[in-house]
Write a protein that holds these residues in place. Structure first.
Motif, PDB file in Angstrom:
ATOM      1  N   CYS A  80       0.804  -1.229   0.000  1.00 55.08           N
ATOM      2  CA  CYS A  80       0.000   0.000   0.000  1.00 55.08           C
ATOM      3  C   CYS A  80       0.831   1.270   0.000  1.00 55.08           C
ATOM      4  O   CYS A  80       0.295   2.365   0.223  1.00 55.08           O
TER       5      CYS A  80
ATOM      6  N   CYS B  75       2.562   3.186  -4.667  1.00 51.58           N
ATOM      7  CA  CYS B  75       2.017   4.207  -5.575  1.00 51.58           C
ATOM      8  C   CYS B  75       1.812   5.537  -4.857  1.00 51.58           C
ATOM      9  O   CYS B  75       1.781   6.586  -5.484  1.00 51.58           O
ATOM     10  N   HIS B  76       1.612   5.499  -3.556  1.00 49.16           N
ATOM     11  CA  HIS B  76       1.425   6.709  -2.742  1.00 49.16           C
ATOM     12  C   HIS B  76       1.919   6.393  -1.352  1.00 49.16           C
ATOM     13  O   HIS B  76       2.338   5.272  -1.093  1.00 49.16           O
TER      14      HIS B  76
ATOM     15  N   HIS C 162      -9.234   0.136  -8.072  1.00 44.79           N
ATOM     16  CA  HIS C 162      -8.727   1.099  -7.096  1.00 44.79           C
ATOM     17  C   HIS C 162      -8.303   2.383  -7.811  1.00 44.79           C
ATOM     18  O   HIS C 162      -7.180   2.500  -8.286  1.00 44.79           O
TER      19      HIS C 162
ATOM     20  N   ARG D 261     -12.516   8.040  -0.346  1.00 46.01           N
ATOM     21  CA  ARG D 261     -11.421   9.011  -0.344  1.00 46.01           C
ATOM     22  C   ARG D 261     -11.379   9.825   0.932  1.00 46.01           C
ATOM     23  O   ARG D 261     -12.384  10.437   1.310  1.00 46.01           O
ATOM     24  N   ILE D 262     -10.186   9.873   1.545  1.00 42.17           N
ATOM     25  CA  ILE D 262      -9.941  10.768   2.677  1.00 42.17           C
ATOM     26  C   ILE D 262     -10.246  12.199   2.218  1.00 42.17           C
ATOM     27  O   ILE D 262     -10.842  12.995   2.936  1.00 42.17           O
ATOM     28  N   THR D 263      -9.824  12.494   0.991  1.00 49.45           N
ATOM     29  CA  THR D 263      -9.910  13.849   0.455  1.00 49.45           C
ATOM     30  C   THR D 263     -11.328  14.302   0.107  1.00 49.45           C
ATOM     31  O   THR D 263     -11.526  15.423  -0.333  1.00 49.45           O
TER      32      THR D 263
ATOM     33  N   SER E 154      -2.006  16.348  -6.550  1.00 51.88           N
ATOM     34  CA  SER E 154      -3.289  15.827  -6.091  1.00 51.88           C
ATOM     35  C   SER E 154      -3.446  16.078  -4.596  1.00 51.88           C
ATOM     36  O   SER E 154      -2.452  16.027  -3.855  1.00 51.88           O
TER      37      SER E 154
HETATM   38  C1  HEC Z   1      -0.959   0.355  -8.293  1.00 49.71           C
HETATM   39  C2  HEC Z   1      -0.897   1.557  -7.495  1.00 49.71           C
HETATM   40  C3  HEC Z   1      -1.611   1.558  -6.145  1.00 49.71           C
HETATM   41  C4  HEC Z   1      -1.509   0.641  -5.131  1.00 49.71           C
HETATM   42  C5  HEC Z   1      -0.669  -0.628  -5.084  1.00 49.71           C
HETATM   43  C6  HEC Z   1      -2.360   1.138  -4.052  1.00 49.71           C
HETATM   44  N1  HEC Z   1      -2.939   2.329  -4.412  1.00 49.71           N
HETATM   45 FE1  HEC Z   1      -4.147   3.476  -3.249  1.00 49.71          FE
HETATM   46  N2  HEC Z   1      -4.344   4.804  -4.767  1.00 49.71           N
HETATM   47  C7  HEC Z   1      -3.759   4.691  -6.017  1.00 49.71           C
HETATM   48  C8  HEC Z   1      -4.163   5.825  -6.841  1.00 49.71           C
HETATM   49  C9  HEC Z   1      -3.728   6.096  -8.286  1.00 49.71           C
HETATM   50  C10 HEC Z   1      -5.007   6.619  -6.035  1.00 49.71           C
HETATM   51  C11 HEC Z   1      -5.643   7.952  -6.407  1.00 49.71           C
HETATM   52  C12 HEC Z   1      -4.625   9.035  -6.098  1.00 49.71           C
HETATM   53  C13 HEC Z   1      -5.057  10.439  -6.436  1.00 49.71           C
HETATM   54  O1  HEC Z   1      -6.252  10.719  -6.568  1.00 49.71           O
HETATM   55  O2  HEC Z   1      -4.177  11.305  -6.545  1.00 49.71           O
HETATM   56  C14 HEC Z   1      -5.094   5.935  -4.750  1.00 49.71           C
HETATM   57  C15 HEC Z   1      -5.826   6.420  -3.670  1.00 49.71           C
HETATM   58  C16 HEC Z   1      -5.928   5.804  -2.429  1.00 49.71           C
HETATM   59  C17 HEC Z   1      -6.704   6.325  -1.326  1.00 49.71           C
HETATM   60  C18 HEC Z   1      -7.564   7.577  -1.348  1.00 49.71           C
HETATM   61  C19 HEC Z   1      -6.740   8.848  -1.299  1.00 49.71           C
HETATM   62  C20 HEC Z   1      -7.646  10.068  -1.261  1.00 49.71           C
HETATM   63  O3  HEC Z   1      -7.902  10.663  -2.308  1.00 49.71           O
HETATM   64  O4  HEC Z   1      -8.135  10.375  -0.175  1.00 49.71           O
HETATM   65  C21 HEC Z   1      -6.540   5.446  -0.277  1.00 49.71           C
HETATM   66  C22 HEC Z   1      -7.151   5.582   1.102  1.00 49.71           C
HETATM   67  C23 HEC Z   1      -5.685   4.380  -0.752  1.00 49.71           C
HETATM   68  N3  HEC Z   1      -5.320   4.642  -2.059  1.00 49.71           N
HETATM   69  C24 HEC Z   1      -5.312   3.291   0.013  1.00 49.71           C
HETATM   70  C25 HEC Z   1      -4.581   2.204  -0.489  1.00 49.71           C
HETATM   71  C26 HEC Z   1      -4.357   0.972   0.244  1.00 49.71           C
HETATM   72  C27 HEC Z   1      -4.873   0.671   1.623  1.00 49.71           C
HETATM   73  C28 HEC Z   1      -3.582   0.168  -0.561  1.00 49.71           C
HETATM   74  C29 HEC Z   1      -3.079  -1.222  -0.295  1.00 49.71           C
HETATM   75  C30 HEC Z   1      -4.079  -2.250  -0.120  1.00 49.71           C
HETATM   76  C31 HEC Z   1      -3.337   0.924  -1.812  1.00 49.71           C
HETATM   77  N4  HEC Z   1      -3.966   2.127  -1.721  1.00 49.71           N
HETATM   78  C32 HEC Z   1      -2.554   0.469  -2.866  1.00 49.71           C
HETATM   79  C33 HEC Z   1      -2.903   3.710  -6.436  1.00 49.71           C
HETATM   80  C34 HEC Z   1      -2.527   2.601  -5.693  1.00 49.71           C
END
Ligand code: HEC
Ligand code: HEC
Length: 155
Positions: A39, A42-43, A66, A103-105, A129
């Motif tokens: 997790c 990517c962020h 996702h 989304r938290i945001t 973002s």
């Molecule tokens: C393959 C890439 C990738 C992986 C792996 C990933 N994410 Fe994400 N996630 C993203 C993207 C892209 C966004 C949207 C980001 C944005 O809007 O700028 C996001 C957004 C989020 C958000 C919302 C953020 C907001 O806008 O408030 C959460 C919460 C989140 N991810 C949790 C997780 C969790 C928990 C895991 C592991 C199970 C995970 N992510 C794994 C790509 C990924």
């Protein structure tokens, strides 16, 4: 002079306690290794206190879709991460609203706390973002969001 100084100091403390309380969502020390591995590629690894139990459940139940990517993990890892997120989820009523779009945001406290950030600021190259907390909150990975730990990139 001395009396005045103490008076002002206690006034300041009074104000800052409430904001420090709101601004700390510390990353628990017992995060499973899988959380960092799955997790945080990517962020940032979002501290679990940023979402409610129901929001984490919703998010973890839809990892294959996702935010335009596939973030699926195997069933055992999913259970491990979900259980840990839920255990440490936001509980105070103010923060425990179910997040729109997971989304938290999109949560009302987030929008309220950021109402002074102009729309064009979110789009700066150094930010991209609102989800990129660490661009402005320099200690976001530790779950510290207080106003003393903010530096907004100029571009
Ligand atoms: C393959 C890439 C990738 C992986 C792996 C990933 N994410 Fe994400 N996630 C993203 C993207 C892209 C966004 C949207 C980001 C944005 O809007 O700028 C996001 C957004 C989020 C958000 C919302 C953020 C907001 O806008 O408030 C959460 C919460 C989140 N991810 C949790 C997780 C969790 C928990 C895991 C592991 C199970 C995970 N992510 C794994 C790509 C990924
Ligand atoms: C464009 C830079 C920027 C980004 C990106 C950003 N924030 Fe903020 N954040 C701010 C500013 C500015 C404030 C208002 C500080 C103040 O004056 O209290 C703030 C306030 C906060 C507060 C309240 C702090 C307090 O003292 O009450 C929290 C909590 C917070 N942000 C969390 C987040 C989270 C979580 C993310 C990512 C999902 C995020 N922020 C993304 C700039 C940003």
């Amino acid at each position: 002079m001395k009396i005045h100084h103490t008076f002002y100091l206690s006034l300041c403390l009074c104000f800052s306690t409430s904001s420090i309380f709101a601004a700390k969502m510390p990353m628990p020390a017992d995060a499973p290794a899988s959380y960092e591995a799955e997790c945080a590629s990517c962020h940032m690894a979002y501290p679990p206190g940023l979402l409610s139990e129901q929001s984490w459940k919703n998010l973890m139940a839809s990892l294959s879709k996702h935010f335009g990517t596939d973030a699926s993990v195997d069933a055992q890892t999913r259970a491990e991460i979900t259980n840990w997120l839920i255990k440490n989820a936001a509980t105070r009523q103010k923060y425990s609203e179910t997040a729109p779009e997971n989304r938290i945001t999109k949560i009302s406290w987030f929008i309220r706390k950021h109402d002074e950030v102009r729309p064009d600021v979110w789009k700066r190259a150094g930010i991209k973002s609102p989800a990129n907390c660490g661009a402005c909150h320099i200690d976001a990975a530790k779950g510290i969001f207080s106003e003393n730990n903010i530096r907004i990139p100029a571009k």
